[in-house]
Design a protein around this motif. Structure first.
Motif, PDB file in Angstrom:
ATOM      1  N   LEU A 139       0.825  -1.208   0.000  1.00  0.00           N
ATOM      2  CA  LEU A 139       0.000   0.000   0.000  1.00  0.00           C
ATOM      3  C   LEU A 139       0.859   1.258   0.000  1.00  0.00           C
ATOM      4  O   LEU A 139       0.548   2.240  -0.675  1.00  0.00           O
ATOM      5  N   ASP A 140       1.952   1.233   0.770  1.00  0.00           N
ATOM      6  CA  ASP A 140       2.809   2.408   0.895  1.00  0.00           C
ATOM      7  C   ASP A 140       3.618   2.678  -0.373  1.00  0.00           C
ATOM      8  O   ASP A 140       3.897   3.835  -0.700  1.00  0.00           O
ATOM      9  N   GLU A 141       3.986   1.610  -1.079  1.00  0.00           N
ATOM     10  CA  GLU A 141       4.944   1.764  -2.171  1.00  0.00           C
ATOM     11  C   GLU A 141       4.304   1.815  -3.553  1.00  0.00           C
ATOM     12  O   GLU A 141       5.011   1.993  -4.547  1.00  0.00           O
ATOM     13  N   ASN A 142       2.990   1.656  -3.647  1.00  0.00           N
ATOM     14  CA  ASN A 142       2.360   1.563  -4.955  1.00  0.00           C
ATOM     15  C   ASN A 142       1.306   2.646  -5.148  1.00  0.00           C
ATOM     16  O   ASN A 142       0.513   2.935  -4.250  1.00  0.00           O
ATOM     17  N   ASP A 143       1.303   3.200  -6.338  1.00  0.00           N
ATOM     18  CA  ASP A 143       0.303   4.189  -6.743  1.00  0.00           C
ATOM     19  C   ASP A 143      -0.858   3.437  -7.397  1.00  0.00           C
ATOM     20  O   ASP A 143      -0.665   2.693  -8.359  1.00  0.00           O
ATOM     21  N   ARG A 144      -2.055   3.644  -6.880  1.00  0.00           N
ATOM     22  CA  ARG A 144      -3.229   2.939  -7.416  1.00  0.00           C
ATOM     23  C   ARG A 144      -4.236   3.939  -7.984  1.00  0.00           C
ATOM     24  O   ARG A 144      -5.439   3.823  -7.794  1.00  0.00           O
ATOM     25  N   ALA A 145      -3.694   4.937  -8.716  1.00  0.00           N
ATOM     26  CA  ALA A 145      -4.539   6.034  -9.179  1.00  0.00           C
ATOM     27  C   ALA A 145      -5.290   5.707 -10.460  1.00  0.00           C
ATOM     28  O   ALA A 145      -6.163   6.464 -10.868  1.00  0.00           O
ATOM     29  N   SER A 146      -4.979   4.610 -11.111  1.00  0.00           N
ATOM     30  CA  SER A 146      -5.666   4.269 -12.354  1.00  0.00           C
ATOM     31  C   SER A 146      -5.945   2.772 -12.369  1.00  0.00           C
ATOM     32  O   SER A 146      -5.322   2.000 -11.623  1.00  0.00           O
ATOM     33  N   PRO A 147      -6.874   2.331 -13.212  1.00  0.00           N
ATOM     34  CA  PRO A 147      -7.153   0.882 -13.302  1.00  0.00           C
ATOM     35  C   PRO A 147      -5.904   0.075 -13.637  1.00  0.00           C
ATOM     36  O   PRO A 147      -5.714  -1.027 -13.127  1.00  0.00           O
ATOM     37  N   GLU A 148      -5.041   0.633 -14.524  1.00  0.00           N
ATOM     38  CA  GLU A 148      -3.845  -0.108 -14.910  1.00  0.00           C
ATOM     39  C   GLU A 148      -2.893  -0.285 -13.730  1.00  0.00           C
ATOM     40  O   GLU A 148      -2.284  -1.356 -13.551  1.00  0.00           O
ATOM     41  N   ARG A 149      -2.770   0.765 -12.899  1.00  0.00           N
ATOM     42  CA  ARG A 149      -1.880   0.670 -11.744  1.00  0.00           C
ATOM     43  C   ARG A 149      -2.470  -0.236 -10.673  1.00  0.00           C
ATOM     44  O   ARG A 149      -1.733  -0.921  -9.962  1.00  0.00           O
ATOM     45  N   LYS A 150      -3.767  -0.227 -10.548  1.00  0.00           N
ATOM     46  CA  LYS A 150      -4.406  -1.172  -9.628  1.00  0.00           C
ATOM     47  C   LYS A 150      -4.127  -2.604 -10.068  1.00  0.00           C
ATOM     48  O   LYS A 150      -3.856  -3.489  -9.241  1.00  0.00           O
TER      49      LYS A 150
END
Length: 645
Positions: free
Chosen positions: A380-391
């Motif tokens: 959670l701390d190290e990942n950007d989940r701002a778009s469907p692709e990043r999720k």
């Protein structure tokens, strides 16, 4: 055939006695405590009806209280399977994954050298301890006193002092008959091209002896007393008796307390170990200035099934924790894992102990997190989940890490755990309508809201198949939402919890994390006559649920669920909790009926089964989102019935 003692010790360290004996006996479930390495069975050497045969994994010994048979892992194979000693060694070396040694004359000489080095190291340890008490050791004694290391602690850990002199130790050892080449091989004297007689390796340092599992001195760690030296801490080099990646400082002393508490704590250095012992944690060990190795991890797991790794509260400590996580994850086996304890930022165990006392250290250890939680929080701390692709990348990478676990059963449970966490993460706090179905051509389905219908309710699509899917998804999201409301109501108004004890304890929760939180709340409440909200929240936070509590509070504020807040009147809080429990029971029951109706319709797609399916779904839809719509609700808190919730 003679085998090197170090080779036999490697086998004993890698192969558990219980795994070998377990091929011949059935362990008694009532008396055996596998987590403590304590096994009981009917004796394999004579006939008996009640178990009197005992095997101790930690000591590597077995004993029968009936026929008096006893021995170690090699003795068992010799006496039970009729092997001779070399055959037993070869069998167990294969189990341990070790190649058989070539016992040459050179190897025999090396074994003699090792035996001599143990004597040299013991002599050096005594010289260092004696020097600490002389006038030369005054500065070192002052340093130890400043760190609250009393003379009793100094004696217990064998702390000493190396004089600020290039040849002091060399001359003292020579006077006791130790040859120069032995001093060099033991890592105590360093020889350079321009100095054939060599200089002492340790000078003007507080000395900490490092011992093997049998308590023999095999190396030293020295703490510099001058600030201008290049290395604040200096360890012995690799020698025939010391391989730092295979040793844990203080394991010889910690094994007994670990056996009693079924707990082993690993910290980052030997000063930290001593601080933990002073705080009441005698079962503490440390690697030696390097990241945890696979061999050291094996030593931890052979002592207890779930050791606690305690890291300093800074970026370096966090990086060390993540390295240990990556090392251990593929090696997990059923029942064997790690827990992670994190100190306050900028503090090591000694800092925390001196600043806040033993209770603060104990609170850190009590709040140790399971390995699965640390894996998740790092992601959670190290990942950007701002778009469907990043999720999608976030999910892919986490699943790949869990997929690297070698044990099939553990791997499956980790993937199941991640699936649940993903579902809660993507669904938490998101209006269900945003994930609503789409009509043909990709156009979002946007029916008109009915009077009184809330914006977050999923509209009913026209297709029966889409309607069934939407109803099931909405029911699950609403159930989790209501579970969060019930939990938060209990936390903010613990004084009313005893009125709903059986109902609160008996609810079926869909969220595993909330179910764990509910269990912990019940544990605390069962031992308290009058619960205090602040104390309850502090306790829950100490167990690692602080972020979860913050998310619950945010949800209540975002959705204006005022009756969950701590300022709501007790009568309103009681009414709200009663209604939420009733609705949760109703929706859980209807959800079961919906699944049964769907199965019946799949078996027999007739008009009758379709009508029954639609009837259950309509009842479920009418139940969603109808919390606490009761006459007079809110008056006790000074709210009118028409005010927003």
């Amino acid at each position: 055939m003679r085998f090197p003692p170090t080779f036999l010790e490697q086998i004993r360290a890698r192969v558990n006695l219980s795994s070998v004996i377990g091929r011949h006996v059935q362990w008694d479930r009532r008396k055996t405590q596998a987590a403590k390495g304590d096994y009981w069975a009917c004796c394999p050497f004579h006939t008996e009806k009640s178990p009197s045969f005992h095997a101790d994994d930690r000591k590597g010994r077995y004993h029968c209280f009936g026929c008096k048979a006893s021995g170690d892992i090699f003795t068992f194979l010799v006496e039970k399977e009729g092997l001779n000693f070399p055959e037993a060694v070869e069998r167990l070396a294969s189990d341990a994954g070790l190649p058989m040694p070539v016992v040459s004359e050179a190897e025999v000489e090396r074994e003699k050298t090792r035996a001599n080095l143990y004597d040299v190291m013991e002599i050096a340890a005594k010289l260092f301890q004696a020097e600490l008490q002389t006038s030369h050791g005054a500065k070192a004694r002052g340093y130890l006193a400043d760190r609250d290391l009393s003379p009793a602690v100094q004696k217990d850990f064998g702390i000493g002092y190396a004089r600020d002199d290039r040849s002091w130790l060399r001359n003292e050892l020579a006077a006791k008959g130790v040859a120069l080449d032995q001093m060099i091989e033991a890592g105590l004297v360093v020889v350079k091209d321009d100095n054939a007689v060599g200089n002492d390796r340790f000078r003007d340092r507080v000395m900490f002896p490092i011992r093997d599992q049998r308590g023999r001195v095999i190396a030293f760690g020295g703490r510099a007393l001058r600030p201008d030296v290049p290395a604040k801490y200096l360890n012995s080099p690799e020698t025939p008796v010391f391989h730092k990646g295979e040793v844990l400082y203080n394991l010889d002393k910690a094994r007994g307390p670990a056996h009693q508490t079924n707990r082993l704590i690993a910290v980052e250095g030997y000063v930290d170990v001593i601080a933990m012992a002073r705080a009441g944690f005698a079962e503490t060990v440390a690697p030696l200035g390097t990241a945890l190795t696979e061999n050291q991890l094996g030593l931890l797991w052979r002592t207890v099934p779930e050791p606690i790794l305690c890291f300093d509260g800074d970026s370096a400590g966090l990086k060390a924790a993540y390295r240990a996580l990556d090392l251990a994850l593929p090696l997990l086996t059923p029942g064997h894992s790690l827990r992670f304890a994190f100190l306050p930022e900028g503090k090591d165990p000694d800092d925390l102990l001196r600043a806040e006392g033993p209770d603060a250290v104990k609170a850190v250890i009590a709040a140790a997190l399971p390995m699965a939680d640390v894996l998740w929080r790092r992601a959670l701390d190290e990942n950007d989940r701002a778009s469907p692709e990043r999720k999608a990348a976030f999910e892919r990478d986490l699943r790949a890490m869990a997929g690297g676990i070698k044990d099939e059963t553990v791997r499956r449970h980790y993937l199941d755990d991640l699936h649940q966490r993903f579902r809660e993460l993507w669904g938490q706090g998101r209006p269900a309508a945003s994930a609503g179905p789409r009509a043909a051509g990709g156009r979002a389905f946007q029916p008109r809201l009915k009077p009184g219908q809330r914006s977050w309710e999923v509209p009913q699509p026209a297709s029966p198949q889409l309607r069934a899917a939407a109803a099931a998804n909405t029911a699950m999201a609403a159930a989790e939402r209501r579970e969060r409301m019930i939990i938060l109501s209990a936390i903010n108004h613990p004084d009313i919890l005893h009125d709903f004890w059986d109902d609160f304890a008996g609810l079926d929760f869909t969220s595993r994390a909330l179910d764990s939180l509910r269990t912990l709340i019940l544990d605390v409440a069962s031992s308290e006559e009058a619960l205090d909200r602040a104390a309850l929240k502090t306790h829950l936070s100490s167990k690692g649920f602080g972020p979860d509590l913050d998310r619950l509070e945010d949800q209540a504020k975002r959705l204006n669920e005022w009756f969950l807040g701590p300022l709501a009147a007790p009568d309103d809080a009681r009414t709200g909790l009663r209604q939420m429990i009733a609705l949760h029971r109703k929706t859980v029951t209807l959800d079961r009926e919906l699944r049964a109706a769907e199965a019946a319709f799949a078996r027999d797609p007739s008009e009758d089964t379709q009508a029954a399916l639609f009837a259950v779904r309509d009842q479920l839809s009418s139940a969603l989102g109808s919390e606490a719509l009761i006459e007079g609700f809110g008056a006790a808190s000074g709210r009118g019935r028409g005010e927003a919730m």
